[in-house]
Design an enzyme around this catalytic site. Structure first.
Site, PDB file in Angstrom:
ATOM      1  N   ASP A  84      19.238 109.808  32.255  1.00 58.38           N
ATOM      2  CA  ASP A  84      18.900 108.215  32.082  1.00 58.38           C
ATOM      3  C   ASP A  84      17.579 107.988  31.678  1.00 58.38           C
ATOM      4  OD1 ASP A  84      19.853 105.646  31.889  1.00 58.38           O
ATOM      5  OD2 ASP A  84      20.299 105.368  34.099  1.00 58.38           O
ATOM      6  N   GLY A  85      17.486 106.655  31.239  1.00 61.25           N
ATOM      7  CA  GLY A  85      15.975 106.418  30.944  1.00 61.25           C
ATOM      8  C   GLY A  85      15.716 105.437  32.018  1.00 61.25           C
ATOM      9  N   THR A 107      22.325 104.588  31.001  1.00 61.78           N
ATOM     10  CA  THR A 107      22.245 103.321  30.108  1.00 61.78           C
ATOM     11  C   THR A 107      21.253 103.196  29.238  1.00 61.78           C
ATOM     12  OG1 THR A 107      24.089 102.379  31.619  1.00 61.78           O
ATOM     13  CG2 THR A 107      22.928 100.858  30.208  1.00 61.78           C
ATOM     14  N   GLY A 108      21.414 102.512  28.003  1.00 61.84           N
ATOM     15  CA  GLY A 108      20.284 102.051  27.301  1.00 61.84           C
ATOM     16  C   GLY A 108      20.010 103.005  26.186  1.00 61.84           C
ATOM     17  N   ASP A 130      12.456 102.269  33.004  1.00 60.99           N
ATOM     18  CA  ASP A 130      11.615 101.025  32.462  1.00 60.99           C
ATOM     19  C   ASP A 130      10.325 101.483  32.961  1.00 60.99           C
ATOM     20  OD1 ASP A 130      13.619  99.610  31.550  1.00 60.99           O
ATOM     21  OD2 ASP A 130      14.069  99.209  33.466  1.00 60.99           O
ATOM     22  N   GLU A 137      23.614 102.394  38.462  1.00 62.57           N
ATOM     23  CA  GLU A 137      22.657 103.455  38.016  1.00 62.57           C
ATOM     24  C   GLU A 137      22.092 104.081  39.491  1.00 62.57           C
ATOM     25  OE1 GLU A 137      20.584 102.314  33.924  1.00 62.57           O
ATOM     26  OE2 GLU A 137      19.706 101.508  35.899  1.00 62.57           O
ATOM     27  N   GLY A 150      16.603  98.900  35.515  1.00 63.62           N
ATOM     28  CA  GLY A 150      17.641  98.063  35.646  1.00 63.62           C
ATOM     29  C   GLY A 150      17.327  96.686  34.829  1.00 63.62           C
TER      30      GLY A 150
END
Length: 289
Positions: free
Chosen positions: A120-121, A63-64, A123, A142, A134
């Site tokens: 996925d990415g 996601t992202g 943060d 995730e 998140g």
């Protein structure tokens, strides 16, 4: 028009800073790399990750904004026949919609409890490849999908590299059930009471996890609601977590009302980092080597 069916990426320059040197790709000239935008570097990093995808795989779909490049690339390769028989397990409703638009067949963990590869990415990424995820609100799904994966490849830009988790000063999210959320928030506050620069807040629909200011005007906006119909409490630290991350994780999860937190400990297999001077891969150390 770009050649969608080519399996190789068009730029890859390794870094000298304890990063895996990929000799399979010739280095592109530095001036070309310097001219790339941050989003373009993310795209190239995502395409590098997609090179790991093989026909017949069950994929965890991230996601992202960075993961979006990977989803689009997988869709391109499916359409031109370079990939076949892929099944995607989305980590959010957003990922499901984006993947469907890209033409990726979708399923779920009930039908496919073992995932071959997740992309996925993140943060934040610390030197041990522990993650904070998140801030977009999808941490629970995730972690479920990526925790069920044989291999989990993370794509980030260099701004996400931190000396310790929480050190960016931005949110470390905790998903909580709506019932009694204020009590859960108070217990989370008590857990970190006395830590310099610590604060927390309920995430609202009108703000995001990148805004660490606290509204004092008495206005009570609607809480942000996750795909699982839960709330998120965002934790903020002046200098990140100090101490045993696994112990801190356990203490958070022992609070009744907490569903999950955004620390992903020991889950990442490798991290592909996009920087202004190129793209390289950080590999997970095995047995302290």
């Amino acid at each position: 028009m770009r050649a969608a069916c080519s399996r190789s990426i068009d730029m890859a320059i390794p870094f000298p800073h304890l990063l895996h040197h990929d000799r399979s790709q010739p280095a592109a000239p530095p001036p070309t790399c310097a001219a790339r935008s941050q989003d373009e570097l993310k795209r190239v990093a995502a395409h590098r990750a997609v090179e790991l995808v093989q026909s017949g795989m069950v994929l965890g779909l991230g996601t992202g904004s960075t993961a979006a490049h990977a989803l689009d690339r997988i869709g391109d390769l499916l359409r031109c026949g370079a990939l076949r028989d892929i099944v995607g397990i989305p980590t959010s409703e957003w990922a499901a919609a984006r993947a469907a638009a890209a033409g990726i067949p979708l399923s779920d963990l009930n039908a496919h409890p073992v995932v071959d590869l997740s992309i996925d990415g993140a943060d934040e990424v610390d030197p041990a490849l522990n993650l904070v995820k998140g801030r977009g609100g999808s941490l629970l799904r995730e972690k479920m999908v990526e925790g069920a994966s044989r291999r989990f490849v993370v794509i980030v830009d260099e701004s996400k590299l931190v000396p310790r988790l929480g050190a960016s000063g931005l949110a470390v999210p905790v998903e909580v059930i709506p019932f009694g959320w204020a009590l859960t928030l108070r217990r989370l506050r008590s857990l970190f009471e006395g830590m310099p620069g610590f604060n927390l807040k309920l995430r609202t629909a009108s703000t995001d996890a990148k805004a660490n200011s606290f509204d004092e005007n008495g206005f009570e906006p609607e809480p942000f609601v996750t795909d699982n119909k839960n709330y998120i409490v965002d934790l903020f630290f002046e200098d990140g977590f100090h101490g045993d991350l696994n112990l801190i994780s356990d203490e958070i999860l022992r609070i009744t009302g907490v569903v999950e937190h955004g620390m992903f400990l020991g889950l990442a297999s490798s991290v592909i980092v996009a920087r202004k001077d190129g793209v390289a891969t950080m590999e997970k150390k095995l047995n302290g080597i």
